[in-house]
Design a protein around this motif. Sequence first.
Motif, PDB file in Angstrom:
ATOM      1  N   LEU A  42      12.410   2.434   6.371  1.00  0.00           N
ATOM      2  CA  LEU A  42      12.024   0.737   6.293  1.00  0.00           C
ATOM      3  C   LEU A  42      13.346   0.054   6.603  1.00  0.00           C
ATOM      4  CD1 LEU A  42      10.006   0.774   3.028  1.00  0.00           C
ATOM      5  CD2 LEU A  42       8.946   0.428   5.407  1.00  0.00           C
ATOM      6  N   THR A  43      14.381   0.241   5.758  1.00  0.00           N
ATOM      7  CA  THR A  43      15.434  -0.370   5.900  1.00  0.00           C
ATOM      8  C   THR A  43      15.999  -0.390   7.626  1.00  0.00           C
ATOM      9  OG1 THR A  43      16.821   1.140   4.915  1.00  0.00           O
ATOM     10  CG2 THR A  43      15.891  -0.618   3.675  1.00  0.00           C
ATOM     11  N   GLN A  44      16.103   0.792   8.059  1.00  0.00           N
ATOM     12  CA  GLN A  44      16.643   1.201   9.351  1.00  0.00           C
ATOM     13  C   GLN A  44      15.635   0.255  10.511  1.00  0.00           C
ATOM     14  OE1 GLN A  44      16.248   5.415   9.624  1.00  0.00           O
ATOM     15  NE2 GLN A  44      17.650   5.504   7.983  1.00  0.00           N
ATOM     16  N   ASN A  45      14.574  -0.041  10.124  1.00  0.00           N
ATOM     17  CA  ASN A  45      13.588  -0.528  10.999  1.00  0.00           C
ATOM     18  C   ASN A  45      13.676  -2.226  10.548  1.00  0.00           C
ATOM     19  OD1 ASN A  45      12.147   1.169  12.999  1.00  0.00           O
ATOM     20  ND2 ASN A  45      12.186   2.166  11.149  1.00  0.00           N
ATOM     21  N   ASP A  46      14.572  -2.669   9.816  1.00  0.00           N
ATOM     22  CA  ASP A  46      14.701  -4.003   9.464  1.00  0.00           C
ATOM     23  C   ASP A  46      13.763  -4.528   8.534  1.00  0.00           C
ATOM     24  OD1 ASP A  46      17.088  -4.540  10.433  1.00  0.00           O
ATOM     25  OD2 ASP A  46      16.160  -4.610  12.659  1.00  0.00           O
ATOM     26  N   VAL A  47      12.753  -3.438   7.817  1.00  0.00           N
ATOM     27  CA  VAL A  47      11.591  -4.190   6.967  1.00  0.00           C
ATOM     28  C   VAL A  47      12.369  -4.049   5.501  1.00  0.00           C
ATOM     29  CG1 VAL A  47       9.462  -3.426   5.894  1.00  0.00           C
ATOM     30  CG2 VAL A  47       9.930  -2.924   8.250  1.00  0.00           C
ATOM     31  N   SER A  48      12.057  -5.032   4.911  1.00  0.00           N
ATOM     32  CA  SER A  48      12.614  -5.173   3.586  1.00  0.00           C
ATOM     33  C   SER A  48      12.035  -4.190   2.772  1.00  0.00           C
ATOM     34  CB  SER A  48      12.284  -6.712   2.899  1.00  0.00           C
ATOM     35  OG  SER A  48      12.757  -6.640   1.540  1.00  0.00           O
ATOM     36  N   ASP A  49      13.003  -3.532   1.877  1.00  0.00           N
ATOM     37  CA  ASP A  49      12.387  -2.683   0.921  1.00  0.00           C
ATOM     38  C   ASP A  49      12.607  -3.299  -0.699  1.00  0.00           C
ATOM     39  OD1 ASP A  49      15.105  -2.583   0.313  1.00  0.00           O
ATOM     40  OD2 ASP A  49      15.352  -0.361   0.240  1.00  0.00           O
ATOM     41  N   SER A  50      12.562  -4.463  -0.728  1.00  0.00           N
ATOM     42  CA  SER A  50      12.877  -5.283  -2.076  1.00  0.00           C
ATOM     43  C   SER A  50      11.523  -5.005  -2.868  1.00  0.00           C
ATOM     44  CB  SER A  50      13.220  -6.748  -1.821  1.00  0.00           C
ATOM     45  OG  SER A  50      12.183  -7.251  -1.296  1.00  0.00           O
ATOM     46  N   GLY A  51      10.410  -4.800  -2.257  1.00  0.00           N
ATOM     47  CA  GLY A  51       9.255  -4.292  -3.186  1.00  0.00           C
ATOM     48  C   GLY A  51       8.887  -2.989  -3.441  1.00  0.00           C
ATOM     49  N   VAL A  52      10.016  -2.042  -2.952  1.00  0.00           N
ATOM     50  CA  VAL A  52       9.469  -0.734  -3.179  1.00  0.00           C
ATOM     51  C   VAL A  52      10.154  -0.067  -4.531  1.00  0.00           C
ATOM     52  CG1 VAL A  52      10.450   1.497  -2.072  1.00  0.00           C
ATOM     53  CG2 VAL A  52       9.741  -0.149  -0.774  1.00  0.00           C
ATOM     54  N   ARG A  92       9.678 -10.905  10.760  1.00  0.00           N
ATOM     55  CA  ARG A  92      10.130 -10.574   9.457  1.00  0.00           C
ATOM     56  C   ARG A  92       9.218  -9.851   8.466  1.00  0.00           C
ATOM     57  NH1 ARG A  92      12.064 -14.000   5.484  1.00  0.00           N
ATOM     58  NH2 ARG A  92      10.622 -15.637   5.969  1.00  0.00           N
ATOM     59  N   ALA A  93       9.367  -8.815   8.223  1.00  0.00           N
ATOM     60  CA  ALA A  93       8.400  -7.791   7.197  1.00  0.00           C
ATOM     61  C   ALA A  93       8.895  -7.419   5.920  1.00  0.00           C
ATOM     62  CB  ALA A  93       7.843  -7.060   8.122  1.00  0.00           C
ATOM     63  N   ALA A  94       8.094  -7.321   5.195  1.00  0.00           N
ATOM     64  CA  ALA A  94       8.558  -6.490   3.971  1.00  0.00           C
ATOM     65  C   ALA A  94       7.331  -5.475   3.436  1.00  0.00           C
ATOM     66  CB  ALA A  94       8.754  -7.548   2.839  1.00  0.00           C
ATOM     67  N   PHE A  95       7.703  -4.284   2.871  1.00  0.00           N
ATOM     68  CA  PHE A  95       6.720  -3.556   2.318  1.00  0.00           C
ATOM     69  C   PHE A  95       6.671  -3.218   0.954  1.00  0.00           C
ATOM     70  CE2 PHE A  95       5.675   1.029   1.097  1.00  0.00           C
ATOM     71  CZ  PHE A  95       4.326   1.094   1.328  1.00  0.00           C
ATOM     72  N   ILE A  96       5.533  -3.258   0.263  1.00  0.00           N
ATOM     73  CA  ILE A  96       5.323  -3.062  -1.224  1.00  0.00           C
ATOM     74  C   ILE A  96       4.755  -1.838  -1.327  1.00  0.00           C
ATOM     75  CG2 ILE A  96       4.266  -4.023  -3.427  1.00  0.00           C
ATOM     76  CD1 ILE A  96       4.763  -6.835  -2.229  1.00  0.00           C
ATOM     77  N   GLY A 134       0.633  -1.176   0.128  1.00  0.00           N
ATOM     78  CA  GLY A 134      -0.017  -0.035   0.131  1.00  0.00           C
ATOM     79  C   GLY A 134       0.958   1.298   0.040  1.00  0.00           C
ATOM     80  N   GLU A 135       0.258   2.362   0.706  1.00  0.00           N
ATOM     81  CA  GLU A 135       0.973   3.667   0.850  1.00  0.00           C
ATOM     82  C   GLU A 135       1.771   3.540   1.818  1.00  0.00           C
ATOM     83  OE1 GLU A 135      -2.246   2.902   1.203  1.00  0.00           O
ATOM     84  OE2 GLU A 135      -2.679   3.612   3.051  1.00  0.00           O
ATOM     85  N   MET A 136       3.058   4.671   1.436  1.00  0.00           N
ATOM     86  CA  MET A 136       3.890   5.174   2.568  1.00  0.00           C
ATOM     87  C   MET A 136       4.026   6.620   2.451  1.00  0.00           C
ATOM     88  SD  MET A 136       7.540   3.962   4.221  1.00  0.00           S
ATOM     89  CE  MET A 136       8.083   4.277   5.669  1.00  0.00           C
ATOM     90  N   PRO A 172      -0.299   0.770   5.902  1.00  0.00           N
ATOM     91  CA  PRO A 172       0.564  -0.398   5.548  1.00  0.00           C
ATOM     92  C   PRO A 172       2.022  -0.446   5.902  1.00  0.00           C
ATOM     93  CG  PRO A 172      -0.689   0.260   3.803  1.00  0.00           C
ATOM     94  CD  PRO A 172      -0.873   1.421   4.675  1.00  0.00           C
ATOM     95  N   ALA A 173       2.557   0.663   5.826  1.00  0.00           N
ATOM     96  CA  ALA A 173       3.987   0.843   6.077  1.00  0.00           C
ATOM     97  C   ALA A 173       4.208   0.800   7.607  1.00  0.00           C
ATOM     98  CB  ALA A 173       4.698   2.243   5.577  1.00  0.00           C
ATOM     99  N   ASN A 174       3.189   1.298   8.291  1.00  0.00           N
ATOM    100  CA  ASN A 174       3.306   1.286   9.987  1.00  0.00           C
ATOM    101  C   ASN A 174       3.031  -0.257  10.183  1.00  0.00           C
ATOM    102  OD1 ASN A 174       3.254   4.153   9.951  1.00  0.00           O
ATOM    103  ND2 ASN A 174       1.279   4.298  10.482  1.00  0.00           N
TER     104      ASN A 174
END
Length: 329
Positions: free
Chosen positions: A70-80, A50-54, A8-10, A37-39
């Motif tokens: 996202l990455t500083q909080n250990d969320v994968s940004d591979s879908g960004v 384990r979390a990822a955001f798209i 979703g949206e960030m 969704p980012a929150n």
Amino acid sequence: TGLIVSFGEMLIDFVPTVSGVSLAEAPGFLKAPGGAPANVAIAVARLGGRAAFIGKLGDDEFGRMLAGILTQNDVSDSGVMFDQGARTALAFVTLRADGEREFMFYRNPSADMLLTPDELNFDLIRCANVFHYGSISLIVEPCRSAHLKAMEVAKDAGALLSYDPNLRLPLWPSAEEARKQIMSIWDKADVIKVSDEELEFLTGRIDDESAMSLWHDNLKLLLVTLGEKGCRYYTKNFHGEVPSYKVKTVDTTGAGDAFVGSLLLSIVDDYSIIEEEQGLKEVLKYACACGAITTTKKGAIPALPTRPQVLKLVHGSLSAWKDYILTLL
Ligand code: ATP
């Protein structure tokens, strides 16, 4: 643990430096990164999951700042993805003296609305054990098609689908359209969380009967959050209420997202826990504690709790939760 992918949206909320003023009266604004969704993704990671955001951000300083969060909080940004033309979404938000929240969005269009189905990271989506989304990404194309495609791929790959509509009425052309589109993907979800206001918006009332009117055959769990009162839960076989915790609330932003993040992390490895009422109530105790803690600090992301904070609230003192941990070893 399993992977929770949130779609979703960030965006950046700009909130007044002083409280209780209208947007026009505000002397200045502070940046508060968010987007439900980012929150949720950050809430999961903060609790140790384990979390990822798209989603899509502008290829601008704000977009890169958000990806960094996202990455500083250990969320994968591979879908960004980054859009070369459109800016990162902004929203000016204030809690006026009369208690009403006032929103002014800068989305004309913003990068988040421009994610296309072709830009989806399908490998990431297929790895999701839980796929979570809202309804803001349904409002306009091409993001709407990307949202529907991502849901379909996640479902086909066996993910549990989690839906928090997160109604933002000013973003929709009309209330009727909002209701229609929010309901258009209703029966795809395995887990749905609405707030009491959203229940009223969707059904016209807030009671068990109105909540149960939202039930669908494939649903595993429906939750209605009640702010400081906690939440109500509904499954095929039972329903009831779990109270929240008394805390010093300063800003409720993100409480619902923390609640969802905690819930999803509790069930990501074993959905069957929600089929048994005592197990579900235990899961919801932690979710309520996460929501409660998030209200004790300004902003959403800085306020999302860590696991020790949650255990401390649920089990009384820090030593009480240490004793509790020892019983688990
Ligand atoms: P959001 O403000 O993020 O949109 P929401 O409306 O989706 O939130 P809420 O009902 O406000 O969701 O909050 C989610 C959960 O957080 C509640 O079910 C409750 O357990 C906890 N919570 C929220 N506000 C408070 C509060 N003031 N005191 C204690 N717990 C709270």
